[in-house]
Design an enzyme around this catalytic site. Structure first.
Site, mmCIF file in Angstrom:
data_model
loop_
_atom_site.group_PDB
_atom_site.id
_atom_site.type_symbol
_atom_site.label_atom_id
_atom_site.label_comp_id
_atom_site.label_asym_id
_atom_site.label_seq_id
_atom_site.Cartn_x
_atom_site.Cartn_y
_atom_site.Cartn_z
ATOM 1 N N TRP A 200 -2.817 15.859 0.597
ATOM 2 C CA TRP A 200 -2.326 14.786 1.406
ATOM 3 C C TRP A 200 -0.865 14.892 2.415
ATOM 4 C CZ3 TRP A 200 2.226 11.720 1.056
ATOM 5 C CH2 TRP A 200 2.145 10.577 2.036
ATOM 6 N N ASP A 368 -4.384 -2.364 7.963
ATOM 7 C CA ASP A 368 -4.623 -2.876 6.602
ATOM 8 C C ASP A 368 -3.801 -4.189 6.421
ATOM 9 O OD1 ASP A 368 -5.438 -3.252 4.099
ATOM 10 O OD2 ASP A 368 -4.505 -1.262 3.459
ATOM 11 N N ARG A 444 -5.190 4.556 -6.225
ATOM 12 C CA ARG A 444 -4.653 3.849 -5.387
ATOM 13 C C ARG A 444 -5.244 2.126 -5.655
ATOM 14 N NH1 ARG A 444 -4.528 2.041 1.168
ATOM 15 N NH2 ARG A 444 -2.491 1.932 1.304
ATOM 16 N N LYS A 477 -10.982 1.526 12.965
ATOM 17 C CA LYS A 477 -10.623 2.523 12.196
ATOM 18 C C LYS A 477 -11.097 2.483 10.825
ATOM 19 C CE LYS A 477 -5.958 4.220 10.254
ATOM 20 N NZ LYS A 477 -4.579 3.899 10.425
ATOM 21 N N TRP A 478 -12.125 3.158 10.239
ATOM 22 C CA TRP A 478 -12.852 3.299 8.979
ATOM 23 C C TRP A 478 -12.003 4.296 8.111
ATOM 24 C CZ3 TRP A 478 -18.568 2.668 8.964
ATOM 25 C CH2 TRP A 478 -19.108 2.961 7.634
ATOM 26 N N ASP A 479 -11.278 3.529 7.171
ATOM 27 C CA ASP A 479 -10.507 4.281 6.269
ATOM 28 C C ASP A 479 -11.361 4.446 5.098
ATOM 29 O OD1 ASP A 479 -8.319 5.437 5.295
ATOM 30 O OD2 ASP A 479 -7.078 3.705 5.628
ATOM 31 N N ASN A 481 -9.684 5.713 1.123
ATOM 32 C CA ASN A 481 -8.397 5.984 0.310
ATOM 33 C C ASN A 481 -8.372 6.359 -0.921
ATOM 34 O OD1 ASN A 481 -6.298 5.791 2.683
ATOM 35 N ND2 ASN A 481 -6.930 3.823 2.814
ATOM 36 N N ASP A 549 -1.533 11.177 7.561
ATOM 37 C CA ASP A 549 -0.730 10.175 7.469
ATOM 38 C C ASP A 549 0.673 10.832 7.745
ATOM 39 O OD1 ASP A 549 -2.171 8.165 6.684
ATOM 40 O OD2 ASP A 549 -2.026 8.090 4.683
HETATM 41 C C1 DGJ Z 1 -4.319 5.230 4.991
HETATM 42 C C2 DGJ Z 1 -4.299 5.376 6.220
HETATM 43 O O1 DGJ Z 1 -4.219 6.775 6.597
HETATM 44 C C3 DGJ Z 1 -3.099 4.803 6.977
HETATM 45 O O2 DGJ Z 1 -3.012 5.091 8.559
HETATM 46 C C4 DGJ Z 1 -3.342 3.272 6.982
HETATM 47 O O3 DGJ Z 1 -4.432 2.931 7.671
HETATM 48 C C5 DGJ Z 1 -3.229 3.077 5.178
HETATM 49 N N1 DGJ Z 1 -4.336 3.789 4.949
HETATM 50 C C6 DGJ Z 1 -3.604 1.559 5.102
HETATM 51 O O4 DGJ Z 1 -3.954 1.151 3.874
#
Ligand code: DGJ
Length: 738
Positions: A200, A368, A444, A477-479, A481, A549
């Site tokens: 990351w 978010d 997370r 934007k499809w995240d 995490n 990020d």
């Molecule tokens: C991870 C993404 O990479 C960020 O840009 C942001 O959208 C956050 N998640 C939001 O939780």
């Protein structure tokens, strides 16, 4: 037709201007490989390239007409257990427990164009004449299974794509334990392996190591392609540089767990295997069922690494990415994530958007925090209804207001996830991936929805379609995490649990397919905690991806440089953020932040209201510059000039197809005291063309040959002394008008 079948010799020659790939139907009926590399002249037979003959301990697969020992034979889709002791491309378990298989030639087809392998993403052609495909059908009579190996060669690109399909007709069920997309055997091992590895916030760092006897590999067992290793590897000769030398690039069009493995045997041959990771995969096949592997893309270059990357860029930008946004100029966006995190209301958002509009931004993205009780990352994922306390008029009301400001509106979503603290989880506690009786490991604070089940995908689709369909949304934007743990599905039979990880990705592709079909004009940007799912599979659905990020301009040099090995500049989401930087706390000049981000899908990740009026002027100029050059930056040919992995300087340049224009950038991380001059040699220009060049402290007219071979002397001390550390500049090259 660049695929010839030499009937007498039982050989296929796939070739175009740059590459040859030669397959032999061997005496035992299996497929061998005779050659892969620079184009060679076609002839009736290359039989002399089949290395036969015995060695001590050799198992003789076929004694006549010459001893065939699979251990020493270059093959197309090898299997362990019948004389080849290396790792193979497939392992098939039968009901009697045997894992032995042997697929031999039955027939073949050669046709113009390329077939889709949907639901899997893959490269494509727009016209039949762009490529030719060979499909070879092999059969294992004991299993009752056909194996169809597909090879497509593009006419204009040094690209061969491959995949394999198993069609099972036998009465007894079989289980695929390993089903790789392709195998490539090369006759020597004098290569260095190049890979894009990291973690990351330092994704896709370039690593290069000498091959050794034994196994070297990159992989993901995380359920997605991951920040740790990208599904790409290259084999380059020791002397191969950016500008010259041989390299084979292998890139898997897949977003799930994968394995890219290079085995050097003790006779110094090299075997590359690439495909779905066998350790997180088992696929049972009943009579009449099929399994299709993802696509493996192979690029050969004898003109160095930049050329290999340029070929990947062309292919992936124009024949993998699709849809309305593929060739369109990408909007300058401003994303509120680092400006507000989840602490916002409508007033704050409109305030940020208003300033963005005044400064020249074209698209505002709400990140978010807009749904359910989402005030921190402990809750609300899965509750895809708007938080009225923050946004009283909903997403539709906000999007109208943003549009009224003259901006387009974009929205963040994370469809694959749920927090236990959510209404959605309360209603469907058994819809997450989790193993019976085991701890459900959070990451997370969230859990992964079981996208291997259609009804879960249907439910998420229903909620999000409602939001997206009822607002003026131009961008998503499809995240994603977290990685997968306890990958077990409550909707799947015990004997089919090995399918779940691959079926999860098929579920993700299914949802992407529905959204891109329902909303064809929305620009999708994929994201996974930054760049943890930056892979060709995603590019098929979303033409750009949030690169990392880590928005620090100096760290971004490495991340973007590594990413450019495979992925087009138009796909690399890159934003200017605030200082001190939120990830590394470094203070870099606004100019350098802009100069790095402009070589990507450009945007801002801050509240412009917090900038001084002088800084706003700089931002305005950056936006004007990006708008002027974005077509060139995204569709031109990208050359890496100086590597951030090798020293203090980084430089790159993008040249237009007609070679009449170029934009480059130079970055210096630390300001060296009493430094000498740097000679920056450009690339990709026309030798005889006279160009006007402008960079700080030096403007003038120079021939392409001067700029490429003599280079531009950069007086580092003079040019950069006022900026100090983290300095940079853009330079512009343009054909002199007569
Ligand atoms: C991870 C993404 O990479 C960020 O840009 C942001 O959208 C956050 N998640 C939001 O939780």
């Amino acid at each position: 037709m660049p695929i010839i079948y030499h009937e007498q010799a039982n050989q296929f020659h796939l070739y175009n201007q740059s590459v040859s790939y030669i397959i032999q139907i061997m005496a035992n009926g299996q497929l061998g490989n005779l050659y892969y590399g620079k184009r060679i002249t076609d002839r009736e037979s290359y039989a002399y390239l089949l290395e036969t003959g015995e060695r001590s301990h050799a198992a003789i697969t076929c004694p006549e007409p010459v001893s065939l020992c699979l251990q020493y034979t270059k093959q197309e889709y090898p299997a362990y257990g019948t004389g080849d002791y290396r790792y193979g491309a497939c392992i098939v378990r039968q009901e009697n427990g045997s894992r032995i298989s042997s697929f031999t030639y039955v027939s073949h087809k050669i046709f113009g164009g390329k077939r889709s392998i949907e639901p899997l993403p893959a490269t494509y052609v727009e016209e039949e004449k762009e490529a030719v495909t060979l499909e070879v059908t092999l059969r294992d009579e004991v299993l009752g299974t056909d194996l169809i190996l597909s090879y497509t060669i593009y006419e204009e690109l040094p690209v061969i794509t491959r995949h394999a399909r198993f069609d099972h007709r036998g009465k007894e069920e079989i289980v695929l334990l390993t089903a790789m997309s392709g195998a490539v055997d090369l006759p020597d091992c004098d290569y260095e392996m190049i890979q894009l590895s990291g973690a990351w916030s330092r994704e896709r760092y370039l690593k290069r190591r000498v091959l050794e006897q034994g196994i070297q590999s990159i992989y993901s067992m995380r359920g997605i392609s991951s920040a740790e290793h990208n599904p790409f590897l290259a084999l380059a000769r020791k002397e191969t540089t950016e500008k010259s030398g041989q390299v084979y690039g292998f890139s898997l069009v897949y977003s799930g767990s994968f394995l890219g493995q290079v085995e050097v045997c003790t006779h110094d041959t090299t075997r590359v295997l690439f495909g779905i990771h066998p350790d997180t995969f088992e696929w049972p096949l009943k009579t009449g069922e099929s399994f299709q592997t993802p696509e493996l893309v192979m690029v050969y270059s004898d003109q160095g690494l930049s050329h290999m990357s340029q070929m990947f860029h062309r292919l992936y930008r124009t024949r993998l990415a699709r849809g309305y946004w593929r060739d369109r100029e990408r909007p300058v966006l401003l994303n509120n994530w680092e400006a507000t995190y989840m602490d916002f209301n409508e007033e704050k958002i409109l305030d940020i958007a208003q300033k963005a509009k005044e400064t020249g931004v074209e698209l505002f993205v709400l990140d978010d925090g807009w749904f359910g009780e989402r005030n921190d990352d402990y809750r609300a994922l899965g509750d895809w209804y708007v938080n009225k306390e923050k946004l009283p008029e909903g997403i539709s009301g906000l999007s109208e207001k943003i549009e009224a400001l003259g901006l387009k509106f974009g929205l963040w979503i994370e469809p694959e996830m749920v927090n236990k603290n959510s209404r959605f989880y309360e209603a469907h506690p058994d819809w997450i991936l989790s193993a019976p009786g085991r701890y459900e490991t959070p990451s997370r604070n969230q859990h992964v929805l079981d996208f291997s089940r259609k009804k879960v995908v249907d439910a998420v689709y229903g909620m999000l379609k409602e939001i997206i369909g009822n607002a003026r949304i131009s961008y998503i934007k499809w995240d994603m995490n977290r990685y997968l743990t306890e990958c077990y599905s409550k909707g799947t039979l015990p004997e089919s649990q090995g399918m779940v990880m691959h079926k999860f990705i098929l579920g993700v592709y299914d949802l992407y397919t529905r959204f891109t079909r329902d909303f064809p004009k929305i620009l999708f940007e994929s994201c996974a905690s930054g760049g943890a799912r930056f892979d060709p599979g995603m590019l098929y659905f979303a033409p750009q991806a949030w690169c990392s990020d880590n928005t620090d301009a100096m760290d971004r040099l490495k991340i973007q440089y590594g990413t450019s090995m495979v992925y087009p500049i138009s796909s690399i989401g890159a934003h200017v953020s605030a200082v001190p930087n939120h990830q590394v706390h470094r203070i870099t000049p606004l100019e350098s932040r802009g100069n790095a981000a402009i070589f990507g899908a450009f945007g801002y990740e801050l509240d412009l209201n917090k900038l001084t009026s002088e800084e706003i002027e700089v931002v305005k100029q950056q936006i004007v510059c990006y708008k002027k050059y974005r077509k060139l930056l995204h569709q031109g040919t990208f050359y890496r000039l100086k590597s951030p992995f090798e020293g203090n300087d980084t430089a790159w340049i993008t040249v237009s197809e007609d070679m009449e224009q170029a934009v480059g950038a130079y970055f210096q991380v630390l300001n060296p005291v009493n430094a000498g001059w740097l000679r920056l040699r450009l690339q990709g220009l026309c030798q005889e063309m006279l160009y006007q060049v402008s960079l700080p402290g030096m403007t003038g007219e120079y021939f392409g040959s001067e700029l490429m071979y003599a280079g531009i002397p950069i007086d580092r001390g003079r040019l950069l002394k006022e900026t100090g550390d983290f300095a940079s500049f853009l330079f512009f090259v343009k054909k002199k008008q007569e």
